[in-house]
Design an enzyme around this catalytic site. Structure first.
Site, short mmCIF file in Angstrom:
data_model
loop_
_atom_site.label_atom_id
_atom_site.label_comp_id
_atom_site.label_asym_id
_atom_site.label_seq_id
_atom_site.Cartn_x
_atom_site.Cartn_y
_atom_site.Cartn_z
CG HIS A 57 -1.98 -1.09 1.14
ND1 HIS A 57 -3.17 -0.98 0.48
CD2 HIS A 57 -1.96 -2.35 1.66
CE1 HIS A 57 -3.86 -2.10 0.59
NE2 HIS A 57 -3.14 -2.96 1.30
CG ASN A 129 -7.96 -4.27 0.99
OD1 ASN A 129 -7.17 -3.34 0.98
ND2 ASN A 129 -7.62 -5.49 1.34
CE1 TYR A 339 -1.87 -4.51 7.80
CE2 TYR A 339 -2.40 -2.25 7.27
CZ TYR A 339 -2.33 -3.57 6.91
OH TYR A 339 -2.70 -3.95 5.65
#
Ligand code: NDP
Length: 485
Positions: A57, A129, A339
């Site tokens: 990303h 997403n 993350y």
């Protein structure tokens, strides 16, 4: 052009800069002097203008906005941001997955749709997403999968062989592969696609009762997509089409909107559901779990500084707030670690204190020091450990979640057992009209063009198990391409 009096140019320490055109030198021909701090500082800053780009990303576009709750799910959750009439500021970052920071926007890829809600009870990050599912259901497979999407170690080129080799050996990817190569795999702009929280989360009410939930954001701009050929044409003219479209729409006051929806499953329904409801390669069929509209998400303000507000934006599924919790979804559990860890590496230990990531509610904790510790301590200075006798911040047991229902001994289960990888891609394939099916098969054949035949045939055998027409369609599109040379 402006008639404003410009401010004084200074060094980072605030001293006036007297000459920003000429270095300090020992005469008109040089050499330069070590004491020219202004020159040294300028060059040193230039060297540090980049931070590590995200491994996945990396290329993104985003804007600020608002979530307005119009429905009523207050019996299911005590989250303040989800109560009737609540309005919560947010920032949303769209992205592609595989391409690097400079990649073209109009590439066939899954799009990130990641939202940070600045709630009065802390930041809630829904890091989703534009697809309701994902390629793999176990985070142990994620690094391998991403390696196949990135560059080959020797050629430094992306490898169709690696992608199809992995996919053809991992049938759980069939559902997402089918979405990726369908029309929706190449949206015209970020405004013309849906967003999905994808994972299963918990909603928790005041009584501490849990239901499972999936979040959806349905575009109100309509779905619009490019074919491969159209995208090639667009990329030939601009590699920044998404940034241009999103930024221009918001500057013009054409604020894009999405309808927020939830699907709800009770804990007892989850026990009897024929699939593992926490499997990220599967949706919850609408007929069994209907969607309920609960709000409107609108983007209405561009970032003033892309780097500060979009590149430094750091979201993590670990950021939930009271009334919203996790689920046993393995991919969710993996992302809860990875993350936040990515941002500590990319931005530094105190990344949550950066302006765009900083919660709007007070933050009190006992984390101490470390690089870029720039928020002033807001508690009694004697209360720098816990427990203490100096009125330092204390825990709130009333927000404790009910335990997750877990069963079985700790083990490495083969998730293929009892997990059908074909029914849901089949349901999707059967939704497509003849034109959509033909484009799906042609897109796949084109993407497989350079792949060794043994790998292509293994993949086509999987498509045939989804639907004989699917396998035959790809085979025939492949033969047509081969004839065309
Ligand atoms: P429904 O007929 O009730 O819903 C079909 C869904 O498919 C709609 O949400 C639609 O989105 C979406 N859709 C249509 N075309 C595509 C595409 N090319 N790529 C991705 N999604 C698309 O069906 P079911 O709920 O029974 O599900 C059938 C199949 O639909 C699933 O196997 C799954 O592949 C797909 N799907 C299901 C979703 C769900 O949450 N149940 C969500 C998204 C896809 P829209 O409403 O925006 O038109």
């Amino acid at each position: 052009m402006t008639t404003q009096v410009p401010p004084r140019l200074t060094t980072t320490a605030g001293a006036p800069v007297t000459d920003n055109q000429n270095s300090l030198s020992a005469g008109p021909r040089g050499p330069l002097l070590m004491q020219d701090w202004q020159l040294l500082e300028k060059l040193a800053h230039q060297n540090r203008e980049r931070i590590p780009e995200r491994v996945v990303h990396a290329k993104g576009w985003g804007a600020h906005g608002t979530l307005k709750i119009t429905g009523d799910i207050s019996h299911l959750t005590c989250a303040k941001a989800l109560q009737p009439d609540a309005e919560t500021p947010l920032i949303l970052r769209f992205s592609t997955v595989a391409g690097e920071l400079g990649a073209a926007d109009h590439e066939r890829d899954v799009r990130g749709f990641a939202i940070k809600f600045y709630t009065e009870e802390g930041n809630w990050d829904l890091v989703g997403n534009n697809t309701p599912i994902f390629f793999v259901r176990d985070p142990l497979k994620f690094p391998d999968f991403i390696h196949t999407q990135k560059r080959h170690p020797r050629t430094n080129l992306r490898s169709a062989t690696a992608m199809w080799d992995f996919w053809s050996l991992s049938p759980e990817t069939l559902h997402q592969v089918t979405i990726l190569f369908s029309d929706r795999g190449l949206p015209v702009s970020p405004m013309h696609m849906n967003g999905y929280g994808s994972h299963t989360f918990s909603l928790l009410n005041d009584a501490g009762e849990r239901v499972w939930v999936k979040f959806h954001f349905k575009t109100r701009q309509g779905h619009r997509h490019y074919t491969n050929a159209e995208a090639v044409e667009v990329v030939g003219q601009t590699r920044e089409g998404y940034q241009e479209a999103l930024f221009a729409a918001i500057e013009a006051g054409e604020f894009p909107q999405w309808t927020m929806q939830v699907q709800i499953m009770t804990e007892s329904q989850a026990e009897t559901f024929p699939f593992n409801p926490f499997d990220l390669t599967k949706v919850w069929p609408h007929a069994d779990f209907p969607v309920t509209d609960i709000g409107t998400l609108e983007l209405n303000r561009n970032a003033d500084n892309y780097f500060m507000e979009i590149e430094q934006l750091a979201m993590s599924p670990s950021n939930v707030v009271p009334g919203i919790g996790f689920s046993p979804d393995r991919m969710l559990q993996g992302r809860i670690f990875s993350y936040a860890d990515a941002h500590r590496y990319r931005l530094g230990t105190h990344y949550e204190a950066l302006p765009v990531n900083r919660p709007v509610c007070p933050v009190h904790n006992y984390h101490k020091d470390g690089a870029m510790r720039f928020l002033p301590p807001d508690t009694n200075p004697d209360a720098y450990y816990e427990p203490n006798s100096f009125a330092g911040p204390v825990e709130t047991p009333s927000f404790r979640e009910p335990p997750l229902p877990l069963d079985g001994p700790a083990d490495r289960y083969d998730h293929r057992d009892g997990n059908d990888d074909f029914i849901q891609p089949r349901a999707l394939f059967e939704l497509f009209d003849e034109g959509q099916k033909a484009r799906l098969c042609a897109n796949i054949a084109a993407a497989m063009r350079t792949v060794p035949d043994a790998i292509a045939q293994r993949q086509i055998a999987l498509f045939t198990r989804v639907h004989p027409e699917y396998g035959a369609g790809v085979q025939s599109a492949r033969e047509t391409l081969a004839k065309e040379g």
